[in-house]
Scaffold this motif. Structure first.
Motif, PDB file in Angstrom:
ATOM      1  N   LEU A   1       4.588   9.616   7.322  1.00 56.52           N
ATOM      2  CA  LEU A   1       5.271   9.916   6.070  1.00 56.52           C
ATOM      3  C   LEU A   1       6.196  11.113   6.246  1.00 56.52           C
ATOM      4  CD1 LEU A   1       5.745   9.519   3.062  1.00 56.52           C
ATOM      5  CD2 LEU A   1       3.648  10.824   2.630  1.00 56.52           C
TER       6      LEU A   1
ATOM      7  N   GLU B   1       3.753  -4.607  -4.758  1.00 54.22           N
ATOM      8  CA  GLU B   1       2.553  -3.884  -4.339  1.00 54.22           C
ATOM      9  C   GLU B   1       1.389  -4.825  -4.019  1.00 54.22           C
ATOM     10  OE1 GLU B   1       3.276   0.288  -6.781  1.00 54.22           O
ATOM     11  OE2 GLU B   1       1.526  -0.933  -7.275  1.00 54.22           O
TER      12      GLU B   1
ATOM     13  N   LYS C   1       0.835  -1.201   0.000  1.00 55.26           N
ATOM     14  CA  LYS C   1       0.000   0.000   0.000  1.00 55.26           C
ATOM     15  C   LYS C   1       0.870   1.252   0.000  1.00 55.26           C
ATOM     16  CE  LYS C   1      -3.489   2.367   2.748  1.00 55.26           C
ATOM     17  NZ  LYS C   1      -4.132   2.460   4.041  1.00 55.26           N
ATOM     18  N   ARG C   2       1.909   1.259   0.810  1.00 56.42           N
ATOM     19  CA  ARG C   2       2.768   2.438   0.894  1.00 56.42           C
ATOM     20  C   ARG C   2       3.541   2.668  -0.397  1.00 56.42           C
ATOM     21  NH1 ARG C   2       4.704   2.940   7.229  1.00 56.42           N
ATOM     22  NH2 ARG C   2       2.624   3.535   7.937  1.00 56.42           N
TER      23      ARG C   2
ATOM     24  N   LYS D   1       2.622   1.796  -3.417  1.00 53.77           N
ATOM     25  CA  LYS D   1       1.660   2.264  -4.422  1.00 53.77           C
ATOM     26  C   LYS D   1       1.233   3.703  -4.152  1.00 53.77           C
ATOM     27  CE  LYS D   1      -2.453   0.945  -6.937  1.00 53.77           C
ATOM     28  NZ  LYS D   1      -3.449  -0.099  -7.146  1.00 53.77           N
ATOM     29  N   GLU D   2       0.945   4.041  -2.898  1.00 52.72           N
ATOM     30  CA  GLU D   2       0.537   5.403  -2.565  1.00 52.72           C
ATOM     31  C   GLU D   2       1.628   6.420  -2.903  1.00 52.72           C
ATOM     32  OE1 GLU D   2      -0.535   5.316   1.571  1.00 52.72           O
ATOM     33  OE2 GLU D   2      -2.557   4.589   1.153  1.00 52.72           O
ATOM     34  N   LEU D   3       2.862   6.111  -2.524  1.00 53.90           N
ATOM     35  CA  LEU D   3       3.962   7.034  -2.795  1.00 53.90           C
ATOM     36  C   LEU D   3       4.233   7.146  -4.293  1.00 53.90           C
ATOM     37  CD1 LEU D   3       6.301   5.933   0.106  1.00 53.90           C
ATOM     38  CD2 LEU D   3       5.143   8.143  -0.095  1.00 53.90           C
ATOM     39  N   ARG D   4       4.189   6.021  -4.974  1.00 58.04           N
ATOM     40  CA  ARG D   4       4.430   6.004  -6.423  1.00 58.04           C
ATOM     41  C   ARG D   4       3.393   6.864  -7.136  1.00 58.04           C
ATOM     42  NH1 ARG D   4       1.972   3.266 -10.200  1.00 58.04           N
ATOM     43  NH2 ARG D   4       1.062   1.659  -8.859  1.00 58.04           N
ATOM     44  N   THR D   5       2.127   6.691  -6.806  1.00 55.89           N
ATOM     45  CA  THR D   5       1.077   7.453  -7.476  1.00 55.89           C
ATOM     46  C   THR D   5       1.099   8.924  -7.060  1.00 55.89           C
ATOM     47  OG1 THR D   5      -0.558   6.720  -5.852  1.00 55.89           O
ATOM     48  CG2 THR D   5      -0.414   5.464  -7.889  1.00 55.89           C
ATOM     49  N   LYS D   6       1.452   9.202  -5.808  1.00 59.85           N
ATOM     50  CA  LYS D   6       1.571  10.590  -5.336  1.00 59.85           C
ATOM     51  C   LYS D   6       2.627  11.337  -6.146  1.00 59.85           C
ATOM     52  CE  LYS D   6       2.784  13.242  -1.205  1.00 59.85           C
ATOM     53  NZ  LYS D   6       3.283  13.140   0.159  1.00 59.85           N
TER      54      LYS D   6
END
Length: 108
Positions: A72, A39, A8-9, A11-16
């Motif tokens: 974060l 992921e 989750k982290r 994917k979240e950071l990558r998309t951010k």
């Protein structure tokens, strides 16, 4: 390391950061399918080297990715300080001077 946190982290950071699976894969010398597995696969099994590369690209700590660090902001600060520590002395002095200037603006 649980997929629920680790995957989750990432994917979240990558998309951010506006990165695709391909972007992160290329930046870390990995394949798109490998990043997807990290992921989504249970349990993920990255090497320490790959974990470190991913954290560096995403500008956080490995501890944040695996759930040892909870915020974060703290992970980004530690990652920045690590990068800062490896900069030439002259660059660090410029950054400190800029920080002092920015800090004085906040006081006004």
């Amino acid at each position: 390391m649980a997929t629920a946190i680790f995957g989750k982290r990432i994917k979240e950071l990558r998309t951010k950061k506006g990165m695709t699976l391909d972007d992160l894969a290329g930046a870390t010398g990995s394949s798109k399918s490998y990043i997807w597995e990290l992921e989504n696969k249970n349990p993920p099994r990255p090497s320490a080297e790959k974990l470190s590369e991913i954290a560096a690209v995403l500008e956080v700590t490995t501890d944040y990715l695996i759930g040892r660090e909870t915020t974060l902001e703290a992970a980004e600060d530690k990652a920045f300080f690590r990068e800062y520590s490896n900069m030439p002395q002259a660059t660090r002095e410029k950054i400190r001077a800029m920080a002092r200037l920015l800090g004085s603006d906040a006081k006004e």
